[in-house]
Write an enzyme that holds these catalytic residues in place. Structure first.
Site, PDB file in Angstrom:
ATOM      1  N   LYS A 105       0.903  -1.148  -0.014  1.00  0.00           N
ATOM      2  CA  LYS A 105      -0.087   0.194  -0.093  1.00  0.00           C
ATOM      3  C   LYS A 105       0.822   1.198   0.011  1.00  0.00           C
ATOM      4  O   LYS A 105       0.751   2.032  -0.681  1.00  0.00           O
ATOM      5  CB  LYS A 105      -0.785  -0.206   1.156  1.00  0.00           C
ATOM      6  CG  LYS A 105      -2.230   0.374   1.256  1.00  0.00           C
ATOM      7  CD  LYS A 105      -2.762   0.637   2.556  1.00  0.00           C
ATOM      8  CE  LYS A 105      -4.144  -0.281   2.926  1.00  0.00           C
ATOM      9  NZ  LYS A 105      -4.327   0.138   4.315  1.00  0.00           N
ATOM     10  N   ASP A 138      -7.909   3.020   4.466  1.00  0.00           N
ATOM     11  CA  ASP A 138      -8.554   1.859   4.774  1.00  0.00           C
ATOM     12  C   ASP A 138      -9.381   1.572   3.467  1.00  0.00           C
ATOM     13  O   ASP A 138     -10.202   2.135   2.900  1.00  0.00           O
ATOM     14  CB  ASP A 138      -9.528   1.884   5.994  1.00  0.00           C
ATOM     15  CG  ASP A 138      -9.637   0.633   6.788  1.00  0.00           C
ATOM     16  OD1 ASP A 138      -8.679   0.044   7.058  1.00  0.00           O
ATOM     17  OD2 ASP A 138     -10.864   0.243   6.733  1.00  0.00           O
ATOM     18  N   GLY A 153      -2.970  -8.554  -1.881  1.00  0.00           N
ATOM     19  CA  GLY A 153      -4.227  -8.980  -1.488  1.00  0.00           C
ATOM     20  C   GLY A 153      -5.188  -9.512  -2.666  1.00  0.00           C
ATOM     21  O   GLY A 153      -4.602 -10.720  -3.008  1.00  0.00           O
ATOM     22  N   ASP A 166      -5.896  -8.705  -5.573  1.00  0.00           N
ATOM     23  CA  ASP A 166      -5.363  -8.369  -6.932  1.00  0.00           C
ATOM     24  C   ASP A 166      -5.583  -9.500  -7.944  1.00  0.00           C
ATOM     25  O   ASP A 166      -5.997  -9.230  -8.980  1.00  0.00           O
ATOM     26  CB  ASP A 166      -4.268  -7.754  -7.064  1.00  0.00           C
ATOM     27  CG  ASP A 166      -4.219  -6.256  -6.696  1.00  0.00           C
ATOM     28  OD1 ASP A 166      -5.301  -5.599  -6.531  1.00  0.00           O
ATOM     29  OD2 ASP A 166      -3.226  -5.683  -6.247  1.00  0.00           O
ATOM     30  N   HIS A 218      -8.776   2.233  -7.012  1.00  0.00           N
ATOM     31  CA  HIS A 218      -9.418   2.979  -6.049  1.00  0.00           C
ATOM     32  C   HIS A 218      -8.633   4.006  -5.292  1.00  0.00           C
ATOM     33  O   HIS A 218      -8.813   5.119  -5.011  1.00  0.00           O
ATOM     34  CB  HIS A 218     -10.051   1.984  -5.072  1.00  0.00           C
ATOM     35  CG  HIS A 218      -8.965   0.922  -4.845  1.00  0.00           C
ATOM     36  ND1 HIS A 218      -8.613   0.192  -5.742  1.00  0.00           N
ATOM     37  CD2 HIS A 218      -8.856   0.326  -3.688  1.00  0.00           C
ATOM     38  CE1 HIS A 218      -7.492  -0.734  -5.434  1.00  0.00           C
ATOM     39  NE2 HIS A 218      -7.742  -0.838  -3.898  1.00  0.00           N
ATOM     40  N   ARG A 219      -7.207   3.278  -4.737  1.00  0.00           N
ATOM     41  CA  ARG A 219      -6.404   3.934  -4.254  1.00  0.00           C
ATOM     42  C   ARG A 219      -5.871   5.291  -4.914  1.00  0.00           C
ATOM     43  O   ARG A 219      -5.775   6.524  -4.171  1.00  0.00           O
ATOM     44  CB  ARG A 219      -5.410   3.100  -3.812  1.00  0.00           C
ATOM     45  CG  ARG A 219      -4.277   3.651  -2.868  1.00  0.00           C
ATOM     46  CD  ARG A 219      -3.210   2.506  -2.199  1.00  0.00           C
ATOM     47  NE  ARG A 219      -4.158   1.750  -1.183  1.00  0.00           N
ATOM     48  CZ  ARG A 219      -4.422   0.504  -1.431  1.00  0.00           C
ATOM     49  NH1 ARG A 219      -4.132   0.140  -2.677  1.00  0.00           N
ATOM     50  NH2 ARG A 219      -5.209  -0.119  -0.769  1.00  0.00           N
TER      51      ARG A 219
HETATM   52  P1  ITT Z   1      -2.815  -1.171   7.204  1.00  0.00           P
HETATM   53  O1  ITT Z   1      -4.252  -1.317   7.917  1.00  0.00           O
HETATM   54  O2  ITT Z   1      -1.643  -1.165   7.989  1.00  0.00           O
HETATM   55  O3  ITT Z   1      -3.023   0.123   6.328  1.00  0.00           O
HETATM   56  P2  ITT Z   1      -4.089  -3.710   5.966  1.00  0.00           P
HETATM   57  O4  ITT Z   1      -3.443  -4.441   4.990  1.00  0.00           O
HETATM   58  O5  ITT Z   1      -4.662  -4.309   7.097  1.00  0.00           O
HETATM   59  O6  ITT Z   1      -2.850  -2.350   6.375  1.00  0.00           O
HETATM   60  P3  ITT Z   1      -6.569  -2.375   5.200  1.00  0.00           P
HETATM   61  O7  ITT Z   1      -6.976  -2.267   6.790  1.00  0.00           O
HETATM   62  O8  ITT Z   1      -7.142  -1.188   4.557  1.00  0.00           O
HETATM   63  O9  ITT Z   1      -5.116  -2.685   5.119  1.00  0.00           O
HETATM   64  O10 ITT Z   1      -7.081  -4.024   4.872  1.00  0.00           O
HETATM   65  C1  ITT Z   1      -7.381  -3.837   3.322  1.00  0.00           C
HETATM   66  C2  ITT Z   1      -7.213  -5.280   2.958  1.00  0.00           C
HETATM   67  O11 ITT Z   1      -7.849  -5.420   1.703  1.00  0.00           O
HETATM   68  C3  ITT Z   1      -5.887  -5.664   2.458  1.00  0.00           C
HETATM   69  O12 ITT Z   1      -5.199  -6.373   3.555  1.00  0.00           O
HETATM   70  C4  ITT Z   1      -6.173  -6.310   1.207  1.00  0.00           C
HETATM   71  O13 ITT Z   1      -6.444  -7.678   1.424  1.00  0.00           O
HETATM   72  C5  ITT Z   1      -7.327  -5.777   0.560  1.00  0.00           C
HETATM   73  N1  ITT Z   1      -6.883  -4.754  -0.456  1.00  0.00           N
HETATM   74  C6  ITT Z   1      -7.012  -3.351   0.001  1.00  0.00           C
HETATM   75  N2  ITT Z   1      -6.466  -2.736  -1.127  1.00  0.00           N
HETATM   76  C7  ITT Z   1      -6.464  -3.543  -2.041  1.00  0.00           C
HETATM   77  C8  ITT Z   1      -5.707  -3.522  -3.575  1.00  0.00           C
HETATM   78  O14 ITT Z   1      -5.457  -2.391  -3.798  1.00  0.00           O
HETATM   79  N3  ITT Z   1      -5.576  -4.855  -4.120  1.00  0.00           N
HETATM   80  C9  ITT Z   1      -5.935  -5.640  -3.419  1.00  0.00           C
HETATM   81  N4  ITT Z   1      -6.177  -6.047  -2.226  1.00  0.00           N
HETATM   82  C10 ITT Z   1      -6.715  -4.837  -1.556  1.00  0.00           C
END
Ligand code: ITT
Length: 193
Positions: A12, A68, A149, A151, A176-177
């Site tokens: 991320k 998030d 994740g 993807d 999205h990001r």
């Molecule tokens: P932080 O909270 O430390 O930022 P995290 O991985 O726990 O890290 P999130 O709470 O936002 O992040 O959880 C989002 C989850 O959603 C992430 O672990 C992925 O499994 C999925 N995800 C988010 N953005 C994604 C992306 O661009 N591509 C694929 N999967 C994604």
């Protein structure tokens, strides 16, 4: 301008850092030696983004932002959504999460889904949120080696490739990001003037 990015997810952080202009310098949690797990106890992306940014801003007295994100699948009533990171269990294994999604989607023809990101930015103690969304569909199987994740099982609308079959630059053109980050950059540019 210096900002802390409140994430422990290096993928991320890399995606976001590639999008930021030179005048915004970002430090990760590792770089400020914050290794603790920040609680994510809310049941919305908005709530959890705010929890993460507020935690870091209060503890370190810095300007910061948190992202998030989640995958929302229509046929599963919006799951895994806010629970995307730990859908198949607390250890947050991406392959187990994808396997669970593919299993639940077996035999389902409506494969519409979207990724959604909420960024919570805190500047001088004041919070502003930015959102980005991309529509697409859940594939029948995993495909590709890039990204992170979900993807490998998400194909954006109008694309022949999953996010995981794209380079980071290609994903960043539409994700999205990147949409949420672009909105945040526009807001910060306004503050600099
Ligand atoms: P932080 O909270 O430390 O930022 P995290 O991985 O726990 O890290 P999130 O709470 O936002 O992040 O959880 C989002 C989850 O959603 C992430 O672990 C992925 O499994 C999925 N995800 C988010 N953005 C994604 C992306 O661009 N591509 C694929 N999967 C994604």
């Amino acid at each position: 301008m210096e900002l802390i990015i409140a994430t422990h997810n290096q993928h991320k952080a890399t995606e976001i850092q590639r999008l930021l202009p030179n005048w915004i310098s970002v430090k990760t949690l590792d770089e400020i030696e914050c290794f603790e797990d920040i609680p994510e106890t809310e049941n919305t992306l908005e709530g959890n983004a705010r929890l993460k940014s507020t935690y870091i801003s209060k503890k370190y007295h810095v300007n910061c932002f948190a992202d998030d994100s989640g995958l929302e699948i229509d046929a599963l009533g919006g799951e895994p959504g806010v629970y995307s990171a730990r859908y198949a269990g607390e250890n947050g294994d991406a392959h187990n999460n994808m396997d669970l999604v593919l299993e639940k989607m077996q035999g389902i023809t409506n494969r519409q889904a979207k990724f959604r990101t909420v960024i919570s930015l805190i500047i001088d103690g004041v919070e502003t949120q930015f959102q980005g969304t991309i529509e697409g569909e859940i594939t029948q199987e995993k495909s590709g080696t890039e990204g992170f994740g979900y993807d490998p099982i998400f194909k954006p609308l109008g694309s022949e490739a999953t996010f995981s079959e794209m380079s980071l630059a290609e994903k960043n053109k539409i994700s999205h990001r990147s949409q949420a980050v672009e909105k945040m950059i526009g807001f910060l540019r306004g503050l600099e003037k």
